[in-house]
Write a protein that holds these residues in place. Structure first.
Motif, PDB file in Angstrom:
ATOM      1  N   PHE A 100       0.836  -1.202   0.000  1.00  0.00           N
ATOM      2  CA  PHE A 100       0.000   0.000   0.000  1.00  0.00           C
ATOM      3  C   PHE A 100       0.867   1.247   0.000  1.00  0.00           C
ATOM      4  O   PHE A 100       1.877   1.321   0.716  1.00  0.00           O
ATOM      5  N   PHE A 101       0.448   2.209  -0.798  1.00  0.00           N
ATOM      6  CA  PHE A 101       1.209   3.435  -0.987  1.00  0.00           C
ATOM      7  C   PHE A 101       0.298   4.648  -0.823  1.00  0.00           C
ATOM      8  O   PHE A 101      -0.852   4.637  -1.272  1.00  0.00           O
ATOM      9  N   THR A 102       0.839   5.682  -0.204  1.00  0.00           N
ATOM     10  CA  THR A 102       0.058   6.901  -0.001  1.00  0.00           C
ATOM     11  C   THR A 102      -0.133   7.659  -1.299  1.00  0.00           C
ATOM     12  O   THR A 102      -1.187   8.259  -1.524  1.00  0.00           O
ATOM     13  N   HIS A 103       0.867   7.638  -2.174  1.00  0.00           N
ATOM     14  CA  HIS A 103       0.813   8.408  -3.412  1.00  0.00           C
ATOM     15  C   HIS A 103       1.141   7.520  -4.608  1.00  0.00           C
ATOM     16  O   HIS A 103       1.891   6.539  -4.485  1.00  0.00           O
ATOM     17  N   ALA A 104       0.602   7.890  -5.762  1.00  0.00           N
ATOM     18  CA  ALA A 104       0.883   7.137  -6.984  1.00  0.00           C
ATOM     19  C   ALA A 104       2.372   7.138  -7.301  1.00  0.00           C
ATOM     20  O   ALA A 104       2.914   6.136  -7.790  1.00  0.00           O
ATOM     21  N   SER A 105       3.048   8.242  -7.021  1.00  0.00           N
ATOM     22  CA  SER A 105       4.476   8.318  -7.318  1.00  0.00           C
ATOM     23  C   SER A 105       5.266   7.305  -6.502  1.00  0.00           C
ATOM     24  O   SER A 105       6.290   6.789  -6.960  1.00  0.00           O
ATOM     25  N   GLN A 106       4.809   7.002  -5.285  1.00  0.00           N
ATOM     26  CA  GLN A 106       5.487   5.990  -4.475  1.00  0.00           C
ATOM     27  C   GLN A 106       5.322   4.607  -5.107  1.00  0.00           C
ATOM     28  O   GLN A 106       6.264   3.813  -5.147  1.00  0.00           O
ATOM     29  N   ALA A 107       4.112   4.333  -5.599  1.00  0.00           N
ATOM     30  CA  ALA A 107       3.865   3.041  -6.241  1.00  0.00           C
ATOM     31  C   ALA A 107       4.712   2.898  -7.503  1.00  0.00           C
ATOM     32  O   ALA A 107       5.312   1.845  -7.753  1.00  0.00           O
ATOM     33  N   GLU A 108       4.795   3.958  -8.289  1.00  0.00           N
ATOM     34  CA  GLU A 108       5.596   3.888  -9.512  1.00  0.00           C
ATOM     35  C   GLU A 108       7.078   3.811  -9.182  1.00  0.00           C
ATOM     36  O   GLU A 108       7.842   3.137  -9.883  1.00  0.00           O
ATOM     37  N   GLY A 109       7.491   4.486  -8.119  1.00  0.00           N
ATOM     38  CA  GLY A 109       8.883   4.406  -7.700  1.00  0.00           C
ATOM     39  C   GLY A 109       9.271   3.012  -7.249  1.00  0.00           C
ATOM     40  O   GLY A 109      10.450   2.633  -7.330  1.00  0.00           O
ATOM     41  N   ALA A 110       8.286   2.249  -6.781  1.00  0.00           N
ATOM     42  CA  ALA A 110       8.541   0.865  -6.358  1.00  0.00           C
ATOM     43  C   ALA A 110       8.441  -0.109  -7.526  1.00  0.00           C
ATOM     44  O   ALA A 110       8.551  -1.326  -7.326  1.00  0.00           O
ATOM     45  N   GLY A 111       8.227   0.412  -8.730  1.00  0.00           N
ATOM     46  CA  GLY A 111       8.232  -0.446  -9.910  1.00  0.00           C
ATOM     47  C   GLY A 111       6.878  -0.910 -10.391  1.00  0.00           C
ATOM     48  O   GLY A 111       6.799  -1.727 -11.319  1.00  0.00           O
ATOM     49  N   PHE A 112       5.796  -0.409  -9.809  1.00  0.00           N
ATOM     50  CA  PHE A 112       4.464  -0.827 -10.244  1.00  0.00           C
ATOM     51  C   PHE A 112       3.961   0.066 -11.379  1.00  0.00           C
ATOM     52  O   PHE A 112       4.278   1.262 -11.443  1.00  0.00           O
ATOM     53  N   ARG A 113       3.170  -0.521 -12.275  1.00  0.00           N
ATOM     54  CA  ARG A 113       2.573   0.207 -13.391  1.00  0.00           C
ATOM     55  C   ARG A 113       1.094   0.463 -13.116  1.00  0.00           C
ATOM     56  O   ARG A 113       0.433  -0.350 -12.449  1.00  0.00           O
ATOM     57  N   PRO A 114       0.540   1.571 -13.618  1.00  0.00           N
ATOM     58  CA  PRO A 114      -0.865   1.883 -13.337  1.00  0.00           C
ATOM     59  C   PRO A 114      -1.824   0.925 -14.033  1.00  0.00           C
ATOM     60  O   PRO A 114      -1.603   0.521 -15.177  1.00  0.00           O
ATOM     61  N   CYS A 115      -2.889   0.592 -13.349  1.00  0.00           N
ATOM     62  CA  CYS A 115      -3.919  -0.295 -13.877  1.00  0.00           C
ATOM     63  C   CYS A 115      -4.625   0.379 -15.062  1.00  0.00           C
ATOM     64  O   CYS A 115      -4.994   1.552 -14.990  1.00  0.00           O
ATOM     65  N   LEU A 116      -4.833  -0.366 -16.131  1.00  0.00           N
ATOM     66  CA  LEU A 116      -5.520   0.176 -17.303  1.00  0.00           C
ATOM     67  C   LEU A 116      -7.034   0.128 -17.138  1.00  0.00           C
ATOM     68  O   LEU A 116      -7.760   0.735 -17.931  1.00  0.00           O
ATOM     69  N   ARG A 117      -7.498  -0.544 -16.107  1.00  0.00           N
ATOM     70  CA  ARG A 117      -8.945  -0.650 -15.901  1.00  0.00           C
ATOM     71  C   ARG A 117      -9.455   0.451 -14.974  1.00  0.00           C
ATOM     72  O   ARG A 117     -10.352   1.204 -15.317  1.00  0.00           O
ATOM     73  N   CYS A 118      -8.874   0.562 -13.765  1.00  0.00           N
ATOM     74  CA  CYS A 118      -9.364   1.582 -12.820  1.00  0.00           C
ATOM     75  C   CYS A 118      -8.724   2.937 -13.047  1.00  0.00           C
ATOM     76  O   CYS A 118      -9.215   3.959 -12.562  1.00  0.00           O
ATOM     77  N   ARG A 119      -7.590   2.980 -13.775  1.00  0.00           N
ATOM     78  CA  ARG A 119      -6.944   4.220 -14.191  1.00  0.00           C
ATOM     79  C   ARG A 119      -6.649   5.149 -13.004  1.00  0.00           C
ATOM     80  O   ARG A 119      -7.420   6.057 -12.697  1.00  0.00           O
ATOM     81  N   PRO A 120      -5.530   4.959 -12.329  1.00  0.00           N
ATOM     82  CA  PRO A 120      -5.173   5.791 -11.174  1.00  0.00           C
ATOM     83  C   PRO A 120      -5.161   7.288 -11.458  1.00  0.00           C
ATOM     84  O   PRO A 120      -5.336   8.094 -10.537  1.00  0.00           O
TER      85      PRO A 120
END
Length: 499
Positions: free
Chosen positions: A58-78
């Motif tokens: 779990f991440f507070t911000h989208a930038s933290q998730a992307e910094g950890a190597g995760f890509r945004p979901c194409l369905r829910c669209r962050p």
């Protein structure tokens, strides 16, 4: 679970997982979930099958998730999630990081220039090194990574929702060149912009570009639209409360256009149509719409502070504006007159000094006058509209200050500086400056203590309080006094506690 939303508190992973399992829209944008088995990160409202607990981060911000190597979901669209806004920090480091993030998130804060870490540090009066250290300590990523995530998500929305050429998408999202955009997109999302737009983007339309914006419930849509309708200017805006729609004209730099918003309360979202002419500046349009309709508010955090005095009004939002100068002029005209009288005078101003605009929406026919036009207007011409000399002088001084660039009135502006500049102008006092801060600067703690209706609403016996007494009464509302003001303006919602 409200404590999980506190900016200063760490995320409660178990509470986050319960929100994900329930697809709870109240926490949309409050955190993001990274799924280690897929490498994808999602919003809590994502309708895919709930992942196993051990596969979730779990991440507070989208930038933290992307910094950890995760890509945004194409369905829910962050990129469609409401932004997480923090205003409750007490220490200097947290306040600095919050202000820096707010500036990076505001396209209007940079004018024609591109945001940079060096420029950001200079604006905040600190060194680059200190800014990076504090930002990373408070938000978990560097300022550059934060900005890169914002740009990439903005580009992702443009690719999905518009048919803009990819080169224009790159520039609109803030990239200096198509080459840099393609490289950053592939490196972060592991696909090319062309591959993401595999379905050709949004269908072609002669009736504008459509985008979707989300908000966290509860949201009192009817109250918001009634507020805007009562103050609506004929020709500039049109509100249909029953249809849950609001439309108006908009100028960005030298480009004029229109937009129309339709609320879908059950889905917690707003469908927005924007004139094709404004497409190259769509990220700015989106940011302004989010501020105008207060789509990023966190009802849980606000109601935790105001609920004792306003138990039945968690859905009330603070209406903003699409144009800070326009709002400021309207605030000056509204000094010491009724809402209806101010609307009449403002409509006359638009008829005399505005310019016509052809739109596909019935009732939208006029652009609000520019600062340059009102700065050049004569006192006699303003007086013929019914404006007294004090209002004439205030409007002219305000227009000159904005037209010259000495005064900025947008959501990313420095609140203290803007209010000091406002009150230095003739005919603009504390009430007007606070009202402008409340709506144009989006300061959630703005409090027009001199407002007569507010003073009466806060009095236990219906008599007017003094400004000082009103401030004392509202002290417990910090940092959300602006939301308390909106609730107090609706007397049926006020139930003053004895605390």
């Amino acid at each position: 679970m409200a404590a999980m939303l506190s900016p200063a508190a760490p995320l409660d992973a178990d509470a986050c997982y319960r929100a994900v399992a329930a697809h709870d829209a109240r926490f949309d944008g409050a955190f993001f979930i990274g799924v280690t088995s897929t490498g994808i990160y999602c919003r809590p409202v994502c309708r895919v099958k709930t992942p196993r607990r051990e596969n979730c981060r779990f991440f507070t911000h989208a930038s933290q998730a992307e910094g950890a190597g995760f890509r945004p979901c194409l369905r829910c669209r962050p990129e469609l999630a409401p932004q997480r806004q923090a205003w409750s920090a007490q220490d200097a480091s947290a306040l600095l990081a919050q202000h820096a993030a707010r500036l990076l998130d505001s396209p209007d804060a940079w004018g024609d220039g591109a945001p940079s870490v060096a420029g950001l540090a200079q604006r905040l009066g600190v060194s680059d090194r200190h800014l990076r250290r504090v930002f990373e300590a408070e938000l978990g990523v560097s300022p550059l990574a934060w900005l890169q995530t914002r740009r990439l998500l903005a580009a992702k929305q443009l690719l999905a929702d518009t048919r803009l050429p990819i080169a224009q998408v790159a520039l609109a999202a803030g990239f200096a060149s198509l080459r840099r955009f393609n490289a950053a997109f592939v490196a972060q999302y592991r696909m090319s912009p062309t591959a993401l737009r595999r379905d050709g983007g949004a269908p072609a339309s002669t009736d504008g570009i459509s985008v979707t914006l989300s908000f966290r419930p509860p949201y009192d849509v009817r109250a918001m639209l009634q507020f805007l309708k009562q103050r609506g200017i004929a020709g500039v805006e049109h509100v249909d409360v029953d249809a849950a729609t609001v439309a108006r004209t908009l100028r960005l730099d030298d480009t004029c256009g229109w937009l129309a918003c339709r609320f879908e309360p059950a889905a917690h979202r707003v469908q927005v149509r924007v004139a094709e002419a404004l497409a190259p500046q769509l990220p700015r349009v989106i940011a302004r719409v989010r501020a105008w309709l207060d789509l990023d508010a966190d009802p849980a955090a606000i109601h935790a502070v105001l609920g004792a005095d306003f138990p039945d009004s968690a859905g009330l939002r603070v209406p903003g504006t699409l144009d800070g100068f326009e709002l400021a002029v309207r605030a000056v005209i509204g000094q010491q007159v009724t809402v209806a009288a101010a609307r009449t005078l403002t409509t006359r101003l638009v008829e005399r000094f505005g310019v016509p605009l052809a739109t596909p929406i019935d009732g939208l026919t006029q652009m609000f006058p520019t600062p340059a036009v009102l700065a050049a207007a004569s006192g006699d011409a303003l007086g013929q509209l019914g404006l007294v000399r004090q209002r004439q002088a205030a409007i002219q001084a305000l227009a000159r200050a904005v037209d010259s660039g000495q005064l900025s009135l947008h959501a990313g502006a420095d609140v203290a500086q803007a209010m000091a500049a406002l009150t230095a102008l003739p005919g603009i006092g504390e009430w007007t400056a606070e009202y402008i801060a409340l709506r144009a600067l989006r300061w959630p703690d703005a409090f027009p203590a001199g407002d007569v209706a507010l003073q009466k609403a806060l009095s236990p016996n219906g008599q007017r309080l003094t400004a000082r007494a009103a401030q004392a009464r509202a002290e417990r509302w910090r940092p959300w006094r602006a939301y308390g003001v909106l609730r107090a303006w609706q007397p049926s919602t006020l139930k003053l506690s004895n605390s």
